[in-house]
Design a protein around this motif. Structure first.
Motif, PDB file in Angstrom:
ATOM      1  N   GLU A  19       0.875  -1.154  -0.347  1.00 52.57           N
ATOM      2  CA  GLU A  19      -0.433  -0.192  -0.084  1.00 52.57           C
ATOM      3  C   GLU A  19       0.401   1.323   0.172  1.00 52.57           C
ATOM      4  N   ASP A  20       0.845   1.837  -0.548  1.00 50.21           N
ATOM      5  CA  ASP A  20       1.342   3.088  -1.238  1.00 50.21           C
ATOM      6  C   ASP A  20       0.794   4.382  -0.453  1.00 50.21           C
ATOM      7  N   ALA A  21       1.399   5.576   0.154  1.00 48.58           N
ATOM      8  CA  ALA A  21       1.275   6.742   0.387  1.00 48.58           C
ATOM      9  C   ALA A  21       0.014   7.456   0.177  1.00 48.58           C
ATOM     10  N   ASP A  22      -0.550   6.959  -1.343  1.00 50.11           N
ATOM     11  CA  ASP A  22      -1.885   7.672  -1.386  1.00 50.11           C
ATOM     12  C   ASP A  22      -3.256   6.201  -1.721  1.00 50.11           C
ATOM     13  N   GLY A  23      -3.054   4.746  -0.608  1.00 45.67           N
ATOM     14  CA  GLY A  23      -3.621   4.483  -0.253  1.00 45.67           C
ATOM     15  C   GLY A  23      -3.889   3.479  -1.355  1.00 45.67           C
ATOM     16  N   ALA A  24      -3.224   3.175  -2.896  1.00 50.81           N
ATOM     17  CA  ALA A  24      -3.444   2.630  -3.740  1.00 50.81           C
ATOM     18  C   ALA A  24      -2.619   0.557  -2.920  1.00 50.81           C
ATOM     19  N   LEU A  25      -3.509   0.061  -3.470  1.00 55.73           N
ATOM     20  CA  LEU A  25      -2.754  -1.734  -3.157  1.00 55.73           C
ATOM     21  C   LEU A  25      -1.930  -1.742  -4.566  1.00 55.73           C
ATOM     22  N   ILE A  26      -0.929  -2.567  -4.750  1.00 52.21           N
ATOM     23  CA  ILE A  26      -0.168  -2.072  -5.848  1.00 52.21           C
ATOM     24  C   ILE A  26       0.458  -4.209  -5.403  1.00 52.21           C
ATOM     25  N   ASP A  70       4.884 -13.996  -5.114  1.00 51.17           N
ATOM     26  CA  ASP A  70       6.510 -14.205  -5.167  1.00 51.17           C
ATOM     27  C   ASP A  70       6.651 -14.830  -5.536  1.00 51.17           C
ATOM     28  N   GLU A  71       6.530 -14.650  -7.078  1.00 49.40           N
ATOM     29  CA  GLU A  71       7.541 -15.226  -7.772  1.00 49.40           C
ATOM     30  C   GLU A  71       8.219 -12.894  -7.754  1.00 49.40           C
ATOM     31  N   ASP A  72       7.372 -12.453  -7.705  1.00 43.19           N
ATOM     32  CA  ASP A  72       8.497 -11.678  -7.997  1.00 43.19           C
ATOM     33  C   ASP A  72       9.432 -11.181  -6.129  1.00 43.19           C
ATOM     34  N   LEU A  73       9.084 -11.853  -5.784  1.00 41.38           N
ATOM     35  CA  LEU A  73       9.824 -11.956  -4.645  1.00 41.38           C
ATOM     36  C   LEU A  73      11.438 -12.471  -4.321  1.00 41.38           C
TER      37      LEU A  73
END
Length: 331
Positions: free
Chosen positions: A65-72, A76-79
């Motif tokens: 969750e960024d500063a604007d409240g948007a969820l990105i 698991d593949e990204d990590l």
């Protein structure tokens, strides 16, 4: 025992396949939440805010969750694709003395087991190297979505790892110690030392969780329909002004009674000797004082002698003047 993480210990160019196992277990009694009105079970359900319906665990993912409240969304593949050597490995950074590790940094403990026959030789090599050097290994690794610090040490024939907090995760103890200036007397310290020596050492394996036992007895009584008869524990009282010396002496007597030793005798208090520097300073001060006193005495005596001499001179002068004066006629 089921492993919770698989990877490698990276020891220079040596790679040791390992499995991570929990080294501790929790024996505490767990409670469920209920509705006190009817005893019904209260549960937490995970609900999607958009669809307003409950979702299963296999439908739940991660998001940042960024500063604007948007969820990105983060998969698991990204990590797993992060460009970090610690993603699937415990990277040994250095070997240090265990005394260099702040106990406040110590966290959960794990056992590291060799994963496969080929891992046995390098695993034993690292274990024996740690034993002979009497050091611990500091390692970095990625686990549960973040990079962590770890400390490897030998326990029996196995290698154990303690999770370490990063140094900036340990808070400073500011504002914890008493603000009032307190002076501890040497006699009080001596009694505290006596109490420590009387209590002695303890075998940790002989200690047990009395609260857990009392709780199990309470549950058993409830199941059988009996009414618990245990007396409630003492409530802690507020701060009180006490005679510290008397409390320490009573504590020493109680500890001796518990160990079966005679407790009637008074607690022995060893008088602290002044350090050599202080003693020397006291001697020097005493010498100076004696010298000053002697000098003052000499000065006073000299003044008295001078006064006597002056008085004697005046008397002699008067007698001489009287002899020199001519006698009056007819006298």
């Amino acid at each position: 025992m089921r492993s919770i993480w698989n990877g490698n210990i990276s020891f220079g160019l040596v790679s040791i396949p390992i499995k991570m196992y929990p080294a501790t277990e929790d024996h505490s009694v767990s409670f469920r939440q209920i509705h006190t009105a009817d005893g019904g079970r209260v549960r937490y359900r995970k609900v999607c805010e958009l669809e307003d319906k409950q979702v299963d665990a296999n439908e739940i993912g991660k998001a940042y969750e960024d500063a604007d409240g948007a969820l990105i969304p983060i998969t698991d593949e990204d990590l797993a694709a992060l460009p970090l050597p610690t993603t699937r490995a415990l990277e040994i950074e250095a070997f240090v003395n265990a005394s260099e590790i702040d106990p406040l940094q110590m966290g959960d403990a794990y056992y590291l087991g060799a994963n496969g026959t080929a891992a046995a030789k390098p695993y034993a090599l690292l274990r024996e190297a740690l034993k002979r050097s009497e050091k611990v290994a500091i390692t970095k690794y990625a686990h549960r979505g973040r990079e962590r610090l770890g400390m490897l040490r030998v326990v029996g024939d196995a290698i154990a790892m303690h999770r370490l907090l990063w140094p900036d995760e340990v808070r400073e103890p500011s504002g914890v110690a008493p603000k009032e200036k307190v002076t501890v007397k040497p006699a009080e310290l001596d009694l505290a030392d006596t109490l420590m020596a009387t209590l002695g050492e303890v075998d940790l394996s002989e200690l047990h969780d009395e609260y857990h036992e009392a709780l199990e007895a309470l549950v058993a009584a409830k199941v059988s329909g009996a009414t618990p008869t245990a007396e409630p524990g003492e409530r802690p009282t507020g701060a009180q002004v006490v005679d510290l010396m008397a409390a320490l002496k009573d504590s020493v007597r109680s500890a001796k009674e518990a160990r079966g030793e005679p407790a009637g005798e008074k607690a022995t208090v060893t008088e602290l000797k002044a350090p050599a520097k202080k003693a020397a300073a006291k001697k020097t001060t005493a010498k100076k004082a004696a010298a000053k006193k002697k000098a003052a005495t000499k000065k006073t005596a000299a003044k008295k002698t001078a006064a006597k001499k002056t008085a004697a001179k005046k008397t002699t002068a008067k007698k001489t003047a009287a002899k020199k004066q001519p006698r009056k006629r007819g006298a």
